[in-house]
Write a protein that holds these residues in place. Sequence first.
Motif, short mmCIF file in Angstrom:
data_model
loop_
_atom_site.label_atom_id
_atom_site.label_comp_id
_atom_site.label_asym_id
_atom_site.label_seq_id
_atom_site.Cartn_x
_atom_site.Cartn_y
_atom_site.Cartn_z
N ALA A 4 -2.80 -16.78 8.99
CA ALA A 4 -3.80 -17.70 8.45
C ALA A 4 -5.04 -16.94 7.98
N TRP A 5 -5.42 -15.89 8.74
CA TRP A 5 -6.57 -15.08 8.35
C TRP A 5 -6.30 -14.32 7.06
N LEU A 6 -5.11 -13.73 6.94
CA LEU A 6 -4.77 -13.00 5.73
C LEU A 6 -4.68 -13.93 4.52
N ALA A 7 -4.18 -15.14 4.74
CA ALA A 7 -4.12 -16.11 3.64
C ALA A 7 -5.52 -16.45 3.14
N LEU A 8 -6.50 -16.43 4.06
CA LEU A 8 -7.88 -16.73 3.69
C LEU A 8 -8.58 -15.54 3.07
N LYS A 9 -8.39 -14.35 3.64
CA LYS A 9 -9.20 -13.19 3.27
C LYS A 9 -8.53 -12.24 2.29
N ALA A 10 -7.22 -12.19 2.25
CA ALA A 10 -6.53 -11.25 1.36
C ALA A 10 -6.16 -11.96 0.06
N SER A 11 -5.63 -11.20 -0.87
CA SER A 11 -5.20 -11.76 -2.15
C SER A 11 -3.91 -11.09 -2.58
N GLY A 12 -3.25 -11.67 -3.55
CA GLY A 12 -2.06 -11.06 -4.10
C GLY A 12 -0.86 -11.11 -3.17
N VAL A 66 -10.76 -2.20 -2.66
CA VAL A 66 -10.45 -1.10 -1.76
C VAL A 66 -10.18 0.21 -2.49
N THR A 67 -9.94 0.15 -3.80
CA THR A 67 -9.70 1.39 -4.57
C THR A 67 -10.95 1.84 -5.32
N ASP A 68 -12.02 1.06 -5.22
CA ASP A 68 -13.29 1.43 -5.88
C ASP A 68 -13.84 2.71 -5.27
N LYS A 69 -13.99 3.75 -6.07
CA LYS A 69 -14.43 5.05 -5.56
C LYS A 69 -15.84 5.00 -4.98
N GLY A 70 -16.64 4.06 -5.41
CA GLY A 70 -17.99 3.98 -4.90
C GLY A 70 -18.14 3.07 -3.69
N GLY A 71 -17.01 2.49 -3.25
CA GLY A 71 -17.05 1.55 -2.14
C GLY A 71 -16.95 2.26 -0.80
N HIS A 72 -16.93 1.45 0.25
CA HIS A 72 -16.85 1.99 1.61
C HIS A 72 -15.67 1.38 2.36
N ALA A 73 -14.57 1.11 1.65
CA ALA A 73 -13.41 0.48 2.26
C ALA A 73 -12.68 1.47 3.16
N TYR A 74 -11.93 0.92 4.12
CA TYR A 74 -11.11 1.76 5.01
C TYR A 74 -9.95 2.36 4.22
N LEU A 91 -19.95 -11.54 5.26
CA LEU A 91 -18.70 -10.92 4.83
C LEU A 91 -17.74 -11.91 4.19
N TRP A 92 -18.23 -13.11 3.88
CA TRP A 92 -17.36 -14.12 3.29
C TRP A 92 -16.83 -13.66 1.93
N GLY A 93 -15.59 -13.99 1.67
CA GLY A 93 -14.98 -13.61 0.40
C GLY A 93 -13.67 -12.87 0.61
N LYS A 94 -12.90 -12.77 -0.44
CA LYS A 94 -11.58 -12.14 -0.36
C LYS A 94 -11.64 -10.63 -0.56
N VAL A 95 -10.67 -9.96 0.02
CA VAL A 95 -10.47 -8.52 -0.19
C VAL A 95 -9.31 -8.37 -1.17
N ASP A 96 -9.54 -7.66 -2.28
CA ASP A 96 -8.47 -7.44 -3.25
C ASP A 96 -8.27 -5.94 -3.46
N GLU A 97 -7.27 -5.60 -4.23
CA GLU A 97 -6.92 -4.20 -4.43
C GLU A 97 -8.03 -3.45 -5.16
N ALA A 98 -8.72 -4.11 -6.05
CA ALA A 98 -9.80 -3.45 -6.79
C ALA A 98 -10.92 -3.02 -5.85
N ARG A 151 -4.18 -1.18 2.89
CA ARG A 151 -5.65 -1.07 2.94
C ARG A 151 -6.30 -2.43 2.74
N VAL A 152 -5.70 -3.26 1.91
CA VAL A 152 -6.22 -4.62 1.75
C VAL A 152 -6.18 -5.36 3.08
N ALA A 153 -5.02 -5.31 3.77
CA ALA A 153 -4.88 -6.00 5.05
C ALA A 153 -5.86 -5.45 6.08
#
Length: 384
Positions: free
Chosen positions: A191-199, A376-384, A367-374, A52-54
């Motif tokens: 390169a995109w995942l290195a920039l946008k993902a974490s962990g 995408v698991t936030d119940k109030g968010g709108h992550a895929y 949309l600048w910034g990293k996507v982390d596990e927190a 989900r992070v990816a």
Amino acid sequence: MILHELIDYETLRLIWWLLLGVLLIGFAVTDGFDLGVGTLLPFVARTDTERRVAINTIGPVWEGNQVWLILGGGAIFAAWPPLYAVSFSGFYLAMFAILFALILRPVGFKYRSKRDSARWRNNWDWALFVGGFVPSLIFGVAVGNVLQGVPFRFADDMRIFYEGSFFGLLNPFALLCGLLSVSMLIMHGSAWLALKASGPVAERAGRFGSVAALATIVLFALGGLCLWVGVDGYRITSEISTTGPSNPLFKTVTTEGGAWFANYAAHPWLWVAPAFGFFGALAAFFGLRAGREVSTLLFSKLSIFGIISTVGVSMFPFILPSSLDPRSSLTVWDASSSHMTLFIMLVVSAIFLPIIVAYTSWVYKVLWGKVDEASVTDKGGHAY
């Protein structure tokens, strides 16, 4: 003076050849990392949360990135009608495979989390892999076949006859180009995942991307070697009319070894294109190994720009050579729309292309910034 005569026919044809390259490169450097992330998905992410992070690094932007593909197809249809007619009919099954794979992507994004089932989500994740890998491969295979020449011809009444087959496209050199395309876009996706993902996702992407960058260098070099010693290029042997009617049968063409390097001999500064391809991939390799983010993505884009530009400047003025009847080959000077059509399209493009670039830039800024596990698991968010 009539307004459209402000720019002569030769210049308009050249401008639209350049614009076609801009649109294709624009697609590769934007939607290219979407395809790369899709291809990497089963390998860089091992848990559902990691996947989900990816996915969430590309989920908000892939639709906008795909605009460049639509613009490229539209430009071919309007500016280069014979090219559209030959390629979209001759490569029909290949185009169908690409469209089928691209359709899997939005369906996968929307449906993978509709059921809380590991098997259900895993199947859709592999569908996203297909949606990334298949277009990456077939786009490269298509370029490989274009460099070799496509089996079509024009009759004297300008009817088109295509005498190839889908499996005939899967020849060794075309598959080499397909693998180059896959490795190039995996490098870009990493390169995109290195920039946008974490962990762990970003860490694994760095490892896979390093291998892909080296593979890109090796395959790019092998492709150039094949063009030099194994694949004949095309050369116009008759007088060239840069402002004449769009009839490819008004010229004579021959094939000969090393012909695709003639432009570099005539204009040595063009070697900057393949140099960008090699340097960008090498710099991306070191950037991924060192954990640099923004510069690595920029170098990856530079490599893509160099590789695609190398194809364009090597073939110029050809845009679709014919292996069946070389004189039927389509060139910049005999396959375009009318002077008036090219001028009107240029005016429209001058208005709307900057708007698209400005809007796209704004979206990435928001949309600048990293996507982390927190996130995408936030119940109030709108992550895929």
